[in-house]
Scaffold this active site. Structure first.
Site, short mmCIF file in Angstrom:
data_model
loop_
_atom_site.label_atom_id
_atom_site.label_comp_id
_atom_site.label_asym_id
_atom_site.label_seq_id
_atom_site.Cartn_x
_atom_site.Cartn_y
_atom_site.Cartn_z
CD GLU A 61 -3.00 -0.24 0.13
OE1 GLU A 61 -3.36 0.35 -0.93
OE2 GLU A 61 -3.64 -1.21 0.36
CG HIS A 62 0.11 4.86 0.56
ND1 HIS A 62 -0.15 6.11 0.22
CD2 HIS A 62 -0.88 4.57 1.41
CE1 HIS A 62 -1.48 6.45 0.67
NE2 HIS A 62 -1.79 5.74 1.65
N GLY A 101 -17.74 2.60 -4.84
CA GLY A 101 -16.94 3.42 -4.03
C GLY A 101 -16.55 2.71 -2.68
CB ALA A 102 -16.93 -0.50 -1.34
CG LEU A 156 -14.44 -4.06 -2.81
CD1 LEU A 156 -15.41 -5.09 -2.67
CD2 LEU A 156 -12.95 -4.70 -2.61
CG ASP A 160 -7.57 0.19 -8.94
OD1 ASP A 160 -6.80 -0.44 -8.15
OD2 ASP A 160 -8.30 1.24 -8.64
#
Ligand code: ADP
Ligand code: MG
Length: 380
Positions: free
Chosen positions: A31-32, A118-119, A121, A168
């Site tokens: 992450e990041h 918008g969750a 996913l 994504d």
């Protein structure tokens, strides 16, 4: 879903369409790291978008969204950009395909999805990659898979106002059942790793909060990382991105950079190593180590990178207390979901406790999404 889509297609267009599908995604760890030239480790999941498509012999697209119960008709030229937000994803994919020399002509489509919007996913990547894959197949354009992911990414940039990275769409296009994909964000090299967590479940708990801080904090984090990388680069010119640096090299510049930048960099360098450690663990089927690394990531995101929030820390702490194997905030932070790796026998108790205790403390219920790592874009 298949049947509903085909029924609607028949009602609107008098025949059935050819079915395509694609998927949302999770990121297990990493992450990041993307803007620091490091690794991400996503996989496609068992919820996504499904579309029936058929050429209509015109120069117009007629698209029906089952979930919004709306029809939208648009042309294929730049000036034809539709008003409806959902239709722009399809329009954008058409335009970006054409820009790459691909053929696109008018078609009819009915589509629906089950990725929560918008969750975190990536329902939008599912939508883009479904159509990018389908158009490439239908028109025989021969665009390679990486470029299909980029068609989705450029759609977000140019038609939806979202300056996203490639993860994504990459996961949604390349996803495979039972496999996670480690993507090197600097070189774009990727590798599949087995993910068969027998006896465990993967579950997301959506805090349903989004704190305003997110975008200004994001820019500040990036600046800290660049600052730390620049300091290290003076001693080690080979450091292009922060993820190229060794931990020792960061220690060398400790006195030269603000403490805050040091902590941010400490997190990033640790996270790059954790992705590698998780990949090793997966090749041994060692899910306990995977889980431990997830907790370490959460700690880093919360205390060093400081992008967590009360709701997410609460869910993470509860997971630890209930002996959940792994848990961490997923995505950019300041809200959204935790991703949890839970032994099957602990699952019911954990979910019940999370719902009850989170609701008692924060006044609203979290949402629960079970996910299984599945195939990405495909023809059905
Ligand atoms: P996410 O994090 O889920 O990708 P985004 O805001 O990026 O959230 O994308 C959500 C948007 O994508 C929706 O507002 C809608 O325009 C489009 N979309 C996603 N899923 C669907 C669907 N099933 N039907 C129609 N549009 C969808
Ligand atoms: Mg999105």
């Amino acid at each position: 879903m298949k049947q509903k889509i085909q029924e609607k297609f028949k009602a609107l267009f008098g025949e059935e369409g050819v079915l395509y599908a694609s998927a949302g995604r999770i990121n297990l760890i990493g992450e990041h790291t993307d803007y620091n030239g490091g690794y991400v480790f996503p996989g496609a999941i068992d919820c996504g978008i499904m579309a029936a498509i058929k050429l209509n012999g015109t120069s117009k697209v007629k698209a029906f969204s089952l979930d919004y119960n709306e029809l939208c008709e648009f042309g294929l030229e730049e000036k034809d950009v539709p008003e409806k937000a959902w239709a722009r994803y399809i329009f954008g994919v058409c335009r970006e395909t054409i820009k790459r020399g691909g053929k696109v002509e008018g078609f009819n489509t009915v589509f629906a999805g089950d990725v929560p919007l918008g969750a975190g996913l990536s329902s939008s990547a599912a939508l883009e990659s479904c159509f990018a894959f389908a158009l490439n197949d239908i028109f025989g354009n021969g665009i390679d898979k990486f470029e299909l992911a980029k068609i989705g990414q450029s759609t977000e940039h140019n038609y939806c106002g979202v300056k996203c990275g490639i993860m994504d769409q990459f996961a949604s296009v390349f996803g495979k059942e039972g496999a996670l994909i480690r993507l090197n964000c600097k070189t774009l090299e990727y590798k599949y790793f087995p993910f068969h967590p027998k006896g465990y479940k993967l579950v997301l708990i959506d805090s349903c909060v989004k704190h305003e801080l997110a975008s200004s904090a994001y820019n500040k984090r990036r600046a800290s990382c660049e600052n730390a990388a620049a300091a290290i680069r003076k001693n080690h010119p080979e450091v292009e991105f922060l993820s190229d640096a060794k931990r020792l090299w960061l220690d060398e510049v400790r006195e030269e950079i603000p403490q805050e930048d040091f902590l941010r960099a400490e997190y990033v360098i640790g996270e790059v190593q954790r992705v590698l450690d998780v990949c090793d663990a997966l090749e041994r089927d060692d899910y306990e180590t995977v889980g431990e690394m997830m907790y370490q990531t959460h700690f880093g995101l919360s205390r060093l990178y400081e992008v967590s929030c009360e709701e997410l820390d609460f869910l993470n702490k509860l997971a630890r207390k209930m002996e959940v194997t792994g848990s961490r905030v997923m995505g950019g932070g300041f809200g959204g979901c935790t991703i949890n790796l839970v032994k099957e026998e602990l699952y019911d108790g954990f979910i019940a406790a999370a719902k009850e205790q989170f609701t008692a403390k924060f006044g609203h219920a979290p949402k629960i999404y079970d996910v299984v790592i599945s195939d990405g874009a495909r023809k059905l």
